[in-house]
Design a protein around this motif. Sequence first.
Motif, PDB file in Angstrom:
ATOM      1  N   HIS A 100       0.829  -1.207   0.000  1.00 36.81           N
ATOM      2  CA  HIS A 100       0.000   0.000   0.000  1.00 36.81           C
ATOM      3  C   HIS A 100       0.863   1.257   0.000  1.00 36.81           C
ATOM      4  CE1 HIS A 100      -2.636   3.132   1.834  1.00 36.81           C
ATOM      5  NE2 HIS A 100      -3.499   2.619   0.999  1.00 36.81           N
ATOM      6  N   ALA A 101       1.939   1.248   0.776  1.00 34.91           N
ATOM      7  CA  ALA A 101       2.823   2.410   0.849  1.00 34.91           C
ATOM      8  C   ALA A 101       3.478   2.693  -0.500  1.00 34.91           C
ATOM      9  CB  ALA A 101       3.886   2.187   1.918  1.00 34.91           C
ATOM     10  N   ARG A 102       3.671   1.659  -1.302  1.00 32.78           N
ATOM     11  CA  ARG A 102       4.246   1.813  -2.641  1.00 32.78           C
ATOM     12  C   ARG A 102       3.217   2.314  -3.648  1.00 32.78           C
ATOM     13  NH1 ARG A 102       4.421  -2.436  -4.732  1.00 32.78           N
ATOM     14  NH2 ARG A 102       5.417  -1.684  -6.640  1.00 32.78           N
ATOM     15  N   GLY A 103       1.942   2.338  -3.248  1.00 31.92           N
ATOM     16  CA  GLY A 103       0.897   2.775  -4.161  1.00 31.92           C
ATOM     17  C   GLY A 103       0.116   1.645  -4.790  1.00 31.92           C
ATOM     18  N   ALA A 104       0.276   0.426  -4.267  1.00 29.77           N
ATOM     19  CA  ALA A 104      -0.448  -0.722  -4.811  1.00 29.77           C
ATOM     20  C   ALA A 104      -1.930  -0.625  -4.479  1.00 29.77           C
ATOM     21  CB  ALA A 104       0.120  -2.032  -4.258  1.00 29.77           C
ATOM     22  N   ARG A 105      -2.713  -1.296  -5.294  1.00 32.31           N
ATOM     23  CA  ARG A 105      -4.157  -1.409  -5.096  1.00 32.31           C
ATOM     24  C   ARG A 105      -4.401  -2.690  -4.305  1.00 32.31           C
ATOM     25  NH1 ARG A 105      -7.126  -1.223 -10.774  1.00 32.31           N
ATOM     26  NH2 ARG A 105      -5.865  -3.077 -11.056  1.00 32.31           N
ATOM     27  N   LEU A 106      -5.049  -2.587  -3.132  1.00 27.31           N
ATOM     28  CA  LEU A 106      -5.328  -3.749  -2.291  1.00 27.31           C
ATOM     29  C   LEU A 106      -6.774  -4.177  -2.485  1.00 27.31           C
ATOM     30  CD1 LEU A 106      -3.528  -2.927   1.093  1.00 27.31           C
ATOM     31  CD2 LEU A 106      -2.591  -3.853  -1.039  1.00 27.31           C
ATOM     32  N   VAL A 107      -6.964  -5.484  -2.653  1.00 27.34           N
ATOM     33  CA  VAL A 107      -8.277  -6.023  -2.997  1.00 27.34           C
ATOM     34  C   VAL A 107      -8.554  -7.248  -2.130  1.00 27.34           C
ATOM     35  CG1 VAL A 107      -9.681  -7.019  -4.846  1.00 27.34           C
ATOM     36  CG2 VAL A 107      -7.981  -5.249  -5.377  1.00 27.34           C
ATOM     37  N   SER A 108      -9.778  -7.391  -1.668  1.00 25.42           N
ATOM     38  CA  SER A 108     -10.164  -8.603  -0.951  1.00 25.42           C
ATOM     39  C   SER A 108     -11.385  -9.229  -1.594  1.00 25.42           C
ATOM     40  CB  SER A 108     -10.446  -8.324   0.533  1.00 25.42           C
ATOM     41  OG  SER A 108     -11.629  -7.547   0.686  1.00 25.42           O
ATOM     42  N   ILE A 109     -11.461 -10.547  -1.489  1.00 24.51           N
ATOM     43  CA  ILE A 109     -12.634 -11.303  -1.895  1.00 24.51           C
ATOM     44  C   ILE A 109     -13.162 -12.025  -0.669  1.00 24.51           C
ATOM     45  CG2 ILE A 109     -13.537 -13.131  -3.390  1.00 24.51           C
ATOM     46  CD1 ILE A 109     -11.263 -12.553  -5.333  1.00 24.51           C
ATOM     47  N   CYS A 110     -14.447 -11.918  -0.416  1.00 20.40           N
ATOM     48  CA  CYS A 110     -15.094 -12.631   0.685  1.00 20.40           C
ATOM     49  C   CYS A 110     -14.420 -12.289   2.014  1.00 20.40           C
ATOM     50  CB  CYS A 110     -15.105 -14.135   0.391  1.00 20.40           C
ATOM     51  SG  CYS A 110     -16.232 -15.097   1.433  1.00 20.40           S
ATOM     52  N   SER A 111     -13.984 -13.309   2.773  1.00 13.12           N
ATOM     53  CA  SER A 111     -13.419 -13.081   4.100  1.00 13.12           C
ATOM     54  C   SER A 111     -12.032 -12.474   4.062  1.00 13.12           C
ATOM     55  CB  SER A 111     -13.385 -14.390   4.897  1.00 13.12           C
ATOM     56  OG  SER A 111     -12.598 -15.362   4.237  1.00 13.12           O
ATOM     57  N   GLY A 112     -11.473 -12.265   2.876  1.00 15.01           N
ATOM     58  CA  GLY A 112     -10.203 -11.563   2.774  1.00 15.01           C
ATOM     59  C   GLY A 112     -10.263 -10.172   3.364  1.00 15.01           C
ATOM     60  N   ALA A 113     -11.465  -9.625   3.526  1.00 15.88           N
ATOM     61  CA  ALA A 113     -11.622  -8.310   4.151  1.00 15.88           C
ATOM     62  C   ALA A 113     -11.049  -8.290   5.561  1.00 15.88           C
ATOM     63  CB  ALA A 113     -13.093  -7.910   4.176  1.00 15.88           C
ATOM     64  N   PHE A 114     -11.054  -9.433   6.245  1.00 12.52           N
ATOM     65  CA  PHE A 114     -10.495  -9.479   7.602  1.00 12.52           C
ATOM     66  C   PHE A 114      -8.993  -9.228   7.573  1.00 12.52           C
ATOM     67  CE2 PHE A 114     -14.543 -11.454   8.151  1.00 12.52           C
ATOM     68  CZ  PHE A 114     -14.919 -11.212   9.469  1.00 12.52           C
ATOM     69  N   ALA A 115      -8.323  -9.702   6.527  1.00 12.11           N
ATOM     70  CA  ALA A 115      -6.889  -9.446   6.403  1.00 12.11           C
ATOM     71  C   ALA A 115      -6.624  -7.970   6.147  1.00 12.11           C
ATOM     72  CB  ALA A 115      -6.292 -10.304   5.284  1.00 12.11           C
ATOM     73  N   LEU A 116      -7.415  -7.356   5.260  1.00 16.04           N
ATOM     74  CA  LEU A 116      -7.241  -5.933   5.017  1.00 16.04           C
ATOM     75  C   LEU A 116      -7.581  -5.122   6.272  1.00 16.04           C
ATOM     76  CD1 LEU A 116      -8.607  -5.362   1.390  1.00 16.04           C
ATOM     77  CD2 LEU A 116      -6.360  -6.147   2.161  1.00 16.04           C
ATOM     78  N   ALA A 117      -8.599  -5.553   6.998  1.00 23.64           N
ATOM     79  CA  ALA A 117      -8.974  -4.845   8.224  1.00 23.64           C
ATOM     80  C   ALA A 117      -7.849  -4.886   9.250  1.00 23.64           C
ATOM     81  CB  ALA A 117     -10.245  -5.450   8.809  1.00 23.64           C
ATOM     82  N   ALA A 118      -7.089  -5.991   9.280  1.00 22.46           N
ATOM     83  CA  ALA A 118      -6.002  -6.134  10.251  1.00 22.46           C
ATOM     84  C   ALA A 118      -4.892  -5.120  10.019  1.00 22.46           C
ATOM     85  CB  ALA A 118      -5.447  -7.552  10.195  1.00 22.46           C
ATOM     86  N   THR A 119      -4.807  -4.573   8.808  1.00 23.21           N
ATOM     87  CA  THR A 119      -3.780  -3.566   8.524  1.00 23.21           C
ATOM     88  C   THR A 119      -4.170  -2.189   9.040  1.00 23.21           C
ATOM     89  OG1 THR A 119      -4.726  -2.894   6.383  1.00 23.21           O
ATOM     90  CG2 THR A 119      -3.216  -4.800   6.391  1.00 23.21           C
ATOM     91  N   GLY A 120      -5.439  -1.991   9.354  1.00 23.73           N
ATOM     92  CA  GLY A 120      -5.934  -0.688   9.759  1.00 23.73           C
ATOM     93  C   GLY A 120      -6.326   0.201   8.602  1.00 23.73           C
ATOM     94  N   LEU A 121      -6.129  -0.279   7.385  1.00 24.15           N
ATOM     95  CA  LEU A 121      -6.397   0.558   6.213  1.00 24.15           C
ATOM     96  C   LEU A 121      -7.886   0.728   5.920  1.00 24.15           C
ATOM     97  CD1 LEU A 121      -3.595  -0.778   3.845  1.00 24.15           C
ATOM     98  CD2 LEU A 121      -3.648   1.430   5.038  1.00 24.15           C
ATOM     99  N   LEU A 122      -8.724  -0.104   6.527  1.00 21.16           N
ATOM    100  CA  LEU A 122     -10.161   0.029   6.308  1.00 21.16           C
ATOM    101  C   LEU A 122     -10.834   0.932   7.340  1.00 21.16           C
ATOM    102  CD1 LEU A 122     -11.272  -3.611   5.338  1.00 21.16           C
ATOM    103  CD2 LEU A 122     -10.894  -1.650   3.839  1.00 21.16           C
ATOM    104  N   GLU A 123     -10.100   1.369   8.335  1.00 22.67           N
ATOM    105  CA  GLU A 123     -10.676   2.234   9.365  1.00 22.67           C
ATOM    106  C   GLU A 123     -11.206   3.525   8.736  1.00 22.67           C
ATOM    107  OE1 GLU A 123     -11.071   1.691  12.810  1.00 22.67           O
ATOM    108  OE2 GLU A 123     -10.681  -0.340  12.072  1.00 22.67           O
ATOM    109  N   GLY A 124     -12.441   3.868   9.093  1.00 21.09           N
ATOM    110  CA  GLY A 124     -13.050   5.079   8.567  1.00 21.09           C
ATOM    111  C   GLY A 124     -13.528   4.952   7.134  1.00 21.09           C
ATOM    112  N   ARG A 125     -13.471   3.742   6.587  1.00 25.60           N
ATOM    113  CA  ARG A 125     -13.900   3.526   5.206  1.00 25.60           C
ATOM    114  C   ARG A 125     -15.107   2.600   5.164  1.00 25.60           C
ATOM    115  NH1 ARG A 125      -9.072   3.493   0.959  1.00 25.60           N
ATOM    116  NH2 ARG A 125      -7.257   3.986   2.230  1.00 25.60           N
ATOM    117  N   ARG A 126     -15.763   2.625   4.024  1.00 25.97           N
ATOM    118  CA  ARG A 126     -16.848   1.689   3.740  1.00 25.97           C
ATOM    119  C   ARG A 126     -16.227   0.431   3.150  1.00 25.97           C
ATOM    120  NH1 ARG A 126     -19.997   1.978  -1.047  1.00 25.97           N
ATOM    121  NH2 ARG A 126     -21.874   0.690  -0.995  1.00 25.97           N
ATOM    122  N   ALA A 127     -16.728  -0.738   3.534  1.00 23.29           N
ATOM    123  CA  ALA A 127     -16.195  -2.007   3.048  1.00 23.29           C
ATOM    124  C   ALA A 127     -17.298  -3.055   3.097  1.00 23.29           C
ATOM    125  CB  ALA A 127     -15.005  -2.453   3.898  1.00 23.29           C
ATOM    126  N   THR A 128     -17.058  -4.173   2.428  1.00 23.13           N
ATOM    127  CA  THR A 128     -18.011  -5.273   2.483  1.00 23.13           C
ATOM    128  C   THR A 128     -17.270  -6.593   2.607  1.00 23.13           C
ATOM    129  OG1 THR A 128     -20.026  -6.165   1.467  1.00 23.13           O
ATOM    130  CG2 THR A 128     -18.172  -5.714  -0.016  1.00 23.13           C
TER     131      THR A 128
END
Length: 326
Positions: A100-128
Amino acid sequence: MAKRHVVAVLAFDGMAPFELGVVVEVFGLSRPELGDVPWYELRVCAEEPGRDLQAVGGFTLRAECDLDALAEADTVIVPGVAETGTEVSQALVDALLRAHARGARLVSICSGAFALAATGLLEGRRATTHWRYARALAERHPGIEVDPDVLYVDTGDVLTSAGSAAGIDLCLYLVRADHGAAVANAVARRFVVPPHREGGQAQFIEAAVGDIDQEDDGVTRSMNWALRHLHTPLSVPALAGAAYMSERSFARHFTRRNGVSPMRWVITQRVAASLPLLESGEGTVDEVAAAVGFDSAATYRHHFGRQMRTTPMAYRRTFTHAAACG
């Protein structure tokens, strides 16, 4: 020659192969039919590359790339987590943050959202995420605005999708964002799927209308009676009468048990009862509305759109098209 866009997807022990297969199908296949369109370079990555990973279904797979390769990709896709209740490894969190710091696009499918949430990058954002996991995600990460009714959410640098099949929708969306609608449509044709689905995951959740198997009390009797009389005019006095309770007492007990008012529940059940009628392809929308007890097609469309995030006709087209292609 322009540098190819690198897509990295995570593989892990206990993964379901469908989601990985979706990513490989969209980004990993050669596309000679697209001519000189610069296609993606796909890397399958794992925390321990070269080790056999157990997949659901009783077979193994092996990824040759490590988390450094994942962190260096342009798009990083996490297709799930082994168990939503377990901690995401710090090594994966660090790799995702580096990407993410390099400018990459992070994507999750299904329960992969839990991995993205663990980074803190979903805080204050809408997600599913998959509707089954939406409450758990919201409870574990209250700073995330979890929307359980959509197929995917794009917040720019971080994108999340719902259940496994919604991963197809999101991957095609990424192709459309990168290469335009014509290319995305060509990929969808090869996939034999619609290039875009209307509505949200709520429309595909089975909501069978039938007897409610709970303790025999007035509220339960009234609910079961209402399910058998959805096509007739219903009101709180009628529902309370079926429960042999006063209107005030019935409304209080009903709302405490179900979390919604009696008439809101009736509307939900009427919309649910209309789904198989729409799927059958028989009858007009006006006739379907009348069959499940709405006083007008306009009222039906209003409540259907509010509940299903699409229109009755769009919903019907989805299922009749699927039947024609099946």
